[in-house]
Design a protein around this motif. Structure first.
Motif, PDB file in Angstrom:
ATOM      1  N   LYS A   1      -9.222  -0.743   4.051  1.00  0.00           N
ATOM      2  CA  LYS A   1      -7.909  -0.136   3.770  1.00  0.00           C
ATOM      3  C   LYS A   1      -7.794   0.242   2.300  1.00  0.00           C
ATOM      4  CE  LYS A   1      -5.152  -2.182   7.482  1.00  0.00           C
ATOM      5  NZ  LYS A   1      -4.241  -3.296   7.849  1.00  0.00           N
ATOM      6  N   LEU A   2      -8.272  -0.636   1.401  1.00  0.00           N
ATOM      7  CA  LEU A   2      -8.194  -0.312  -0.025  1.00  0.00           C
ATOM      8  C   LEU A   2      -9.078   0.883  -0.342  1.00  0.00           C
ATOM      9  CD1 LEU A   2      -6.675  -1.499  -2.543  1.00  0.00           C
ATOM     10  CD2 LEU A   2      -8.899  -2.353  -3.268  1.00  0.00           C
ATOM     11  N   TYR A   3     -10.256   0.922   0.266  1.00  0.00           N
ATOM     12  CA  TYR A   3     -11.160   2.059   0.046  1.00  0.00           C
ATOM     13  C   TYR A   3     -10.510   3.358   0.526  1.00  0.00           C
ATOM     14  CZ  TYR A   3     -15.157   5.163   0.407  1.00  0.00           C
ATOM     15  OH  TYR A   3     -15.998   6.238   0.277  1.00  0.00           O
ATOM     16  N   ARG A   4      -9.930   3.318   1.718  1.00  0.00           N
ATOM     17  CA  ARG A   4      -9.285   4.527   2.263  1.00  0.00           C
ATOM     18  C   ARG A   4      -8.126   4.986   1.376  1.00  0.00           C
ATOM     19  NH1 ARG A   4     -10.244   2.207   7.657  1.00  0.00           N
ATOM     20  NH2 ARG A   4      -8.152   1.309   7.640  1.00  0.00           N
ATOM     21  N   LEU A   5      -7.381   4.018   0.846  1.00  0.00           N
ATOM     22  CA  LEU A   5      -6.273   4.346  -0.053  1.00  0.00           C
ATOM     23  C   LEU A   5      -6.796   5.025  -1.314  1.00  0.00           C
ATOM     24  CD1 LEU A   5      -3.233   4.175  -0.712  1.00  0.00           C
ATOM     25  CD2 LEU A   5      -3.640   1.871  -1.610  1.00  0.00           C
ATOM     26  N   SER A   6      -7.900   4.518  -1.852  1.00  0.00           N
ATOM     27  CA  SER A   6      -8.465   5.112  -3.073  1.00  0.00           C
ATOM     28  C   SER A   6      -8.960   6.531  -2.813  1.00  0.00           C
ATOM     29  CB  SER A   6      -9.596   4.234  -3.631  1.00  0.00           C
ATOM     30  OG  SER A   6     -10.778   4.375  -2.876  1.00  0.00           O
ATOM     31  N   VAL A   7      -9.560   6.756  -1.657  1.00  0.00           N
ATOM     32  CA  VAL A   7     -10.041   8.102  -1.299  1.00  0.00           C
ATOM     33  C   VAL A   7      -8.864   9.060  -1.171  1.00  0.00           C
ATOM     34  CG1 VAL A   7     -11.139   9.461   0.535  1.00  0.00           C
ATOM     35  CG2 VAL A   7     -12.167   7.297  -0.211  1.00  0.00           C
ATOM     36  N   ASP A   8      -7.795   8.583  -0.544  1.00  0.00           N
ATOM     37  CA  ASP A   8      -6.592   9.403  -0.370  1.00  0.00           C
ATOM     38  C   ASP A   8      -5.998   9.804  -1.731  1.00  0.00           C
ATOM     39  OD1 ASP A   8      -4.406  10.601   1.081  1.00  0.00           O
ATOM     40  OD2 ASP A   8      -3.195   8.880   0.486  1.00  0.00           O
ATOM     41  N   ILE A   9      -5.897   8.831  -2.633  1.00  0.00           N
ATOM     42  CA  ILE A   9      -5.341   9.115  -3.964  1.00  0.00           C
ATOM     43  C   ILE A   9      -6.259  10.069  -4.734  1.00  0.00           C
ATOM     44  CG2 ILE A   9      -4.782   8.094  -6.226  1.00  0.00           C
ATOM     45  CD1 ILE A   9      -3.927   5.546  -4.621  1.00  0.00           C
ATOM     46  N   ASN A  10      -7.559   9.826  -4.630  1.00  0.00           N
ATOM     47  CA  ASN A  10      -8.531  10.654  -5.344  1.00  0.00           C
ATOM     48  C   ASN A  10      -8.447  12.116  -4.901  1.00  0.00           C
ATOM     49  OD1 ASN A  10     -10.505  10.305  -7.402  1.00  0.00           O
ATOM     50  ND2 ASN A  10     -12.091  10.799  -5.923  1.00  0.00           N
ATOM     51  N   SER A  11      -8.193  12.319  -3.620  1.00  0.00           N
ATOM     52  CA  SER A  11      -8.164  13.681  -3.062  1.00  0.00           C
ATOM     53  C   SER A  11      -7.003  14.502  -3.618  1.00  0.00           C
ATOM     54  CB  SER A  11      -8.069  13.624  -1.533  1.00  0.00           C
ATOM     55  OG  SER A  11      -6.787  13.167  -1.138  1.00  0.00           O
ATOM     56  N   LYS A  12      -6.028  13.844  -4.221  1.00  0.00           N
ATOM     57  CA  LYS A  12      -4.859  14.554  -4.752  1.00  0.00           C
ATOM     58  C   LYS A  12      -5.088  15.096  -6.165  1.00  0.00           C
ATOM     59  CE  LYS A  12      -1.839  11.764  -1.831  1.00  0.00           C
ATOM     60  NZ  LYS A  12      -2.020  12.685  -0.690  1.00  0.00           N
ATOM     61  N   ASN A  13      -6.236  14.732  -6.753  1.00  0.00           N
ATOM     62  CA  ASN A  13      -6.605  15.261  -8.081  1.00  0.00           C
ATOM     63  C   ASN A  13      -5.471  15.170  -9.098  1.00  0.00           C
ATOM     64  OD1 ASN A  13      -9.311  16.048  -7.440  1.00  0.00           O
ATOM     65  ND2 ASN A  13      -8.459  17.755  -6.279  1.00  0.00           N
ATOM     66  N   ILE A  14      -4.952  13.965  -9.269  1.00  0.00           N
ATOM     67  CA  ILE A  14      -3.833  13.744 -10.190  1.00  0.00           C
ATOM     68  C   ILE A  14      -4.381  13.611 -11.611  1.00  0.00           C
ATOM     69  CG2 ILE A  14      -1.869  12.228 -10.713  1.00  0.00           C
ATOM     70  CD1 ILE A  14      -2.118  11.267  -7.718  1.00  0.00           C
ATOM     71  N   ASP A  15      -3.787  14.348 -12.530  1.00  0.00           N
ATOM     72  CA  ASP A  15      -4.233  14.295 -13.930  1.00  0.00           C
ATOM     73  C   ASP A  15      -4.169  12.864 -14.466  1.00  0.00           C
ATOM     74  OD1 ASP A  15      -4.674  16.970 -14.037  1.00  0.00           O
ATOM     75  OD2 ASP A  15      -2.794  17.486 -15.041  1.00  0.00           O
ATOM     76  N   ASN A  16      -5.177  12.504 -15.270  1.00  0.00           N
ATOM     77  CA  ASN A  16      -5.185  11.205 -15.960  1.00  0.00           C
ATOM     78  C   ASN A  16      -5.434  10.034 -15.014  1.00  0.00           C
ATOM     79  OD1 ASN A  16      -5.008   9.729 -18.406  1.00  0.00           O
ATOM     80  ND2 ASN A  16      -2.888   9.188 -18.004  1.00  0.00           N
TER      81      ASN A  16
ATOM     82  N   PRO B   1       0.809  -1.230   0.000  1.00  0.00           N
ATOM     83  CA  PRO B   1       0.000   0.000   0.000  1.00  0.00           C
ATOM     84  C   PRO B   1       0.839   1.277   0.000  1.00  0.00           C
ATOM     85  CG  PRO B   1      -0.974  -1.615   1.481  1.00  0.00           C
ATOM     86  CD  PRO B   1       0.330  -2.203   1.017  1.00  0.00           C
ATOM     87  N   GLU B   2       1.963   1.241   0.708  1.00  0.00           N
ATOM     88  CA  GLU B   2       2.785   2.454   0.803  1.00  0.00           C
ATOM     89  C   GLU B   2       3.524   2.779  -0.496  1.00  0.00           C
ATOM     90  OE1 GLU B   2       5.109  -0.944   2.803  1.00  0.00           O
ATOM     91  OE2 GLU B   2       3.030  -0.239   2.729  1.00  0.00           O
ATOM     92  N   ASP B   3       3.538   1.848  -1.445  1.00  0.00           N
ATOM     93  CA  ASP B   3       4.225   2.075  -2.724  1.00  0.00           C
ATOM     94  C   ASP B   3       3.290   2.501  -3.857  1.00  0.00           C
ATOM     95  OD1 ASP B   3       6.604   1.321  -1.511  1.00  0.00           O
ATOM     96  OD2 ASP B   3       6.416  -0.780  -2.128  1.00  0.00           O
ATOM     97  N   VAL B   4       1.999   2.534  -3.568  1.00  0.00           N
ATOM     98  CA  VAL B   4       1.018   2.760  -4.641  1.00  0.00           C
ATOM     99  C   VAL B   4       1.096   4.179  -5.192  1.00  0.00           C
ATOM    100  CG1 VAL B   4      -1.454   2.833  -5.201  1.00  0.00           C
ATOM    101  CG2 VAL B   4      -0.533   0.957  -3.805  1.00  0.00           C
ATOM    102  N   LEU B   5       1.166   5.159  -4.315  1.00  0.00           N
ATOM    103  CA  LEU B   5       1.106   6.550  -4.765  1.00  0.00           C
ATOM    104  C   LEU B   5       2.263   6.896  -5.705  1.00  0.00           C
ATOM    105  CD1 LEU B   5      -0.580   9.090  -4.581  1.00  0.00           C
ATOM    106  CD2 LEU B   5       0.797   9.789  -2.603  1.00  0.00           C
ATOM    107  N   GLU B   6       3.448   6.392  -5.404  1.00  0.00           N
ATOM    108  CA  GLU B   6       4.603   6.648  -6.270  1.00  0.00           C
ATOM    109  C   GLU B   6       4.351   6.137  -7.689  1.00  0.00           C
ATOM    110  OE1 GLU B   6       9.361   5.472  -6.566  1.00  0.00           O
ATOM    111  OE2 GLU B   6       8.224   4.914  -4.785  1.00  0.00           O
ATOM    112  N   LEU B   7       3.748   4.935  -7.792  1.00  0.00           N
ATOM    113  CA  LEU B   7       3.449   4.379  -9.108  1.00  0.00           C
ATOM    114  C   LEU B   7       2.337   5.168  -9.795  1.00  0.00           C
ATOM    115  CD1 LEU B   7       4.128   2.216 -11.195  1.00  0.00           C
ATOM    116  CD2 LEU B   7       2.466   0.701 -10.089  1.00  0.00           C
ATOM    117  N   VAL B   8       1.354   5.611  -9.019  1.00  0.00           N
ATOM    118  CA  VAL B   8       0.274   6.426  -9.587  1.00  0.00           C
ATOM    119  C   VAL B   8       0.853   7.666 -10.272  1.00  0.00           C
ATOM    120  CG1 VAL B   8      -1.710   7.899  -9.038  1.00  0.00           C
ATOM    121  CG2 VAL B   8      -1.536   5.621  -8.014  1.00  0.00           C
TER     122      VAL B   8
END
Length: 229
Positions: free
Chosen positions: A179-194, A139-146
């Motif tokens: 945990k997966l849901y919370r991770l998705s919400v966290d990533i979504n909140s960053k409004n990353i293009d694409n 889980p801690e490596d997901v955002l970097e790949l995103v």
């Protein structure tokens, strides 16, 4: 056999509806993927006749063999581990690749998609439970790949996927899904293009009701529809 598959599909849909009602969600927001890996084409055709349109396969060669034999509105999902040397074959027949778990694989998809002038929808596979026997990102490596994949013009991240542990009591997996849901919400909140987090692919035959209660938008049900392998 055909009656059993159709009956099983009806029962699964009823359980999906009940889980949605319990959690205040719309039935239409959950996509049922009939996991048809190793099953003969006749079983898929029976499920199709009973209303199934989304099918999940673990192997590229099964998608290639089955897709031509099914109606054109059938949607095949690549849910198994994808080897880079198979990417070229799968990017056209699969509507969604659920199992991207490395930058190298994402780069291969980008390269092949650019060659075909396609945009390929993917999910990032997360090994929430940290099981050594399973593929997936920590889980801690997901955002970097995103962030890395978001820069690829021919690959579009649509959400996350996880394979929860096999458990006797589905409640044991509730925290995994949370945990997966919370991770998705966290990533979504960053409004990353694409990047969107519209899809949460989690929950299988033994625990999909709990997964729906915790936000799954796609569930992958094989045994519950087609019977034991």
């Amino acid at each position: 056999m055909s009656a059993a598959i159709a009956e099983n599909l009806t029962q699964v849909r009823e359980k999906i509806r009940a889980a949605c009602e319990r959690s205040g969600r719309n039935y239409e927001d959950v996509t049922l993927i009939a996991v048809s890996k190793t099953k003969p084409i006749e079983d898929l055709q029976i499920a199709y006749a009973a209303g199934a349109r989304d099918f999940g396969e673990n192997k590229v060669q099964e998608i290639l063999a089955k897709a031509p034999a099914m109606p054109t509105d059938t949607r095949f999902h690549m849910i198994g581990h994808l080897q880079r040397n198979k990417v070229r074959q799968v990017i056209k027949p699969a509507v969604l690749i659920h199992s991207v778990d490395s930058l190298r694989l994402a780069e291969q998809i980008e390269q092949e998609a650019a060659r075909e002038n396609l945009i390929v929808d993917i999910l990032l596979e997360v090994n929430v439970a940290g099981e050594e026997s399973k593929f997936g990102l920590a889980p801690e490596d997901v955002l970097e790949l995103v962030y890395a994949v978001s820069k690829f013009p021919h690959v579009r991240i649509r959400g996350l996927m996880t394979i929860a542990p096999y458990v006797d009591d589905p409640e044991d997996n509730r925290e995994i899904f949370k945990k997966l849901y919370r991770l998705s919400v966290d990533i979504n909140s960053k409004n990353i293009d694409n990047v969107t987090m519209r899809v949460l692919s989690m929950g299988m035959t033994g625990d999909y009701e709990v997964a729906i209660e915790e936000g799954a938008t796609m569930i992958r049900v094989g045994t519950g529809i087609f019977g034991a392998r």
